[in-house]
Design a protein around this motif. Structure first.
Motif, PDB file in Angstrom:
ATOM      1  N   ASP A 163      33.594  48.320  50.708  1.00 34.16           N
ATOM      2  CA  ASP A 163      32.626  47.825  49.725  1.00 34.16           C
ATOM      3  C   ASP A 163      31.192  47.986  50.232  1.00 34.16           C
ATOM      4  N   ALA A 164      30.977  47.701  51.517  1.00 34.73           N
ATOM      5  CA  ALA A 164      29.640  47.845  52.096  1.00 34.73           C
ATOM      6  C   ALA A 164      29.214  49.308  52.088  1.00 34.73           C
ATOM      7  N   ILE A 165      30.146  50.201  52.392  1.00 34.46           N
ATOM      8  CA  ILE A 165      29.828  51.627  52.374  1.00 34.46           C
ATOM      9  C   ILE A 165      29.461  52.065  50.967  1.00 34.46           C
ATOM     10  N   LEU A 166      30.238  51.650  49.985  1.00 33.28           N
ATOM     11  CA  LEU A 166      29.950  52.045  48.606  1.00 33.28           C
ATOM     12  C   LEU A 166      28.578  51.543  48.160  1.00 33.28           C
ATOM     13  N   ASP A 167      28.234  50.312  48.510  1.00 29.46           N
ATOM     14  CA  ASP A 167      26.916  49.769  48.169  1.00 29.46           C
ATOM     15  C   ASP A 167      25.803  50.564  48.849  1.00 29.46           C
ATOM     16  N   THR A 168      26.020  50.882  50.124  1.00 28.15           N
ATOM     17  CA  THR A 168      25.012  51.627  50.878  1.00 28.15           C
ATOM     18  C   THR A 168      24.877  53.050  50.361  1.00 28.15           C
ATOM     19  N   LEU A 169      25.993  53.680  50.027  1.00 27.40           N
ATOM     20  CA  LEU A 169      25.923  55.029  49.457  1.00 27.40           C
ATOM     21  C   LEU A 169      25.111  55.033  48.169  1.00 27.40           C
ATOM     22  N   ALA A 170      25.291  54.011  47.354  1.00 26.78           N
ATOM     23  CA  ALA A 170      24.523  53.925  46.107  1.00 26.78           C
ATOM     24  C   ALA A 170      23.028  53.792  46.403  1.00 26.78           C
ATOM     25  N   ILE A 195      38.663  55.173  56.202  1.00 31.34           N
ATOM     26  CA  ILE A 195      39.226  53.819  56.133  1.00 31.34           C
ATOM     27  C   ILE A 195      40.076  53.592  54.898  1.00 31.34           C
ATOM     28  N   GLY A 196      39.803  54.312  53.824  1.00 33.48           N
ATOM     29  CA  GLY A 196      40.610  54.180  52.617  1.00 33.48           C
ATOM     30  C   GLY A 196      40.675  52.756  52.099  1.00 33.48           C
ATOM     31  N   ASN A 197      41.825  52.382  51.557  1.00 34.24           N
ATOM     32  CA  ASN A 197      42.042  51.048  50.975  1.00 34.24           C
ATOM     33  C   ASN A 197      42.966  50.227  51.854  1.00 34.24           C
ATOM     34  N   GLN A 198      42.594  50.045  53.109  1.00 35.42           N
ATOM     35  CA  GLN A 198      43.465  49.346  54.039  1.00 35.42           C
ATOM     36  C   GLN A 198      43.205  47.850  54.047  1.00 35.42           C
ATOM     37  N   ARG A 199      43.519  47.213  55.167  1.00 33.07           N
ATOM     38  CA  ARG A 199      43.427  45.753  55.315  1.00 33.07           C
ATOM     39  C   ARG A 199      42.128  45.169  54.790  1.00 33.07           C
ATOM     40  N   PHE A 200      42.099  43.839  54.705  1.00 35.03           N
ATOM     41  CA  PHE A 200      40.948  43.125  54.153  1.00 35.03           C
ATOM     42  C   PHE A 200      39.638  43.528  54.812  1.00 35.03           C
ATOM     43  N   GLU A 201      39.606  43.506  56.166  1.00 34.38           N
ATOM     44  CA  GLU A 201      38.339  43.807  56.843  1.00 34.38           C
ATOM     45  C   GLU A 201      37.881  45.229  56.515  1.00 34.38           C
ATOM     46  N   LYS A 202      38.833  46.118  56.333  1.00 27.91           N
ATOM     47  CA  LYS A 202      38.456  47.485  55.987  1.00 27.91           C
ATOM     48  C   LYS A 202      38.032  47.568  54.526  1.00 27.91           C
ATOM     49  N   ARG A 203      38.582  46.721  53.686  1.00 28.98           N
ATOM     50  CA  ARG A 203      38.106  46.686  52.290  1.00 28.98           C
ATOM     51  C   ARG A 203      36.671  46.202  52.234  1.00 28.98           C
ATOM     52  N   ALA A 204      36.333  45.227  53.083  1.00 32.07           N
ATOM     53  CA  ALA A 204      34.948  44.755  53.148  1.00 32.07           C
ATOM     54  C   ALA A 204      34.036  45.884  53.620  1.00 32.07           C
ATOM     55  N   LEU A 205      34.497  46.658  54.603  1.00 29.42           N
ATOM     56  CA  LEU A 205      33.729  47.814  55.056  1.00 29.42           C
ATOM     57  C   LEU A 205      33.577  48.824  53.929  1.00 29.42           C
ATOM     58  N   GLY A 212      32.905  44.439  62.648  1.00 24.62           N
ATOM     59  CA  GLY A 212      31.652  43.735  62.426  1.00 24.62           C
ATOM     60  C   GLY A 212      30.440  44.581  62.798  1.00 24.62           C
ATOM     61  N   VAL A 213      30.574  45.353  63.860  1.00 23.80           N
ATOM     62  CA  VAL A 213      29.493  46.245  64.281  1.00 23.80           C
ATOM     63  C   VAL A 213      29.308  47.339  63.234  1.00 23.80           C
ATOM     64  N   LYS A 214      30.418  47.901  62.769  1.00 23.59           N
ATOM     65  CA  LYS A 214      30.342  48.928  61.718  1.00 23.59           C
ATOM     66  C   LYS A 214      29.665  48.370  60.469  1.00 23.59           C
TER      67      LYS A 214
END
Length: 102
Positions: A76-83, A64-74, A36-38
């Motif tokens: 997705d957030a990283i990809l949005d932020t990178l864009a 983090i790759g394509n791991q568990r749900f919480e990491k998938r949410a991370l 959550g902090v990340k």
């Protein structure tokens, strides 16, 4: 965990302030053990728009790759932020490109 909630809220507040002086603090929060902090730090970095966050975000994405749900949410957030940051970087470098072409 109450301490993680405080760190997450702090990251959100820094994002709302949109101060580039906050970037170093937020980059350190990318290493936090709490997802959550990340997540809050990633979103805050996107709001601030400092392209210096691009390399650390890319490293975290690979980590983090394509791991568990919480990491998938991370992820997705990283990809949005990178864009978002890539767009900021392009806008900031445009005046330099124009000067080089003149």
């Amino acid at each position: 965990e109450e301490a993680a909630s405080v760190r997450s809220c702090a990251a959100e507040a820094l994002g709302h302030l949109q101060s580039r002086e906050s970037v170093s603090v937020l980059l350190r929060q990318l290493e936090d053990t709490n997802a959550g902090v990340k997540y809050s730090a990633i979103l805050a970095l996107g709001r601030i728009g400092d392209p210096s966050a691009l390399p650390p975000l890319r490293r975290l994405l690979l980590k983090i790759g394509n791991q568990r749900f919480e990491k998938r949410a991370l992820r997705d957030a990283i990809l949005d932020t990178l864009a978002k940051l890539s767009q900021h970087e392009a806008v900031e470098n445009k005046p330099l490109e124009n000067e080089l072409q003149a």
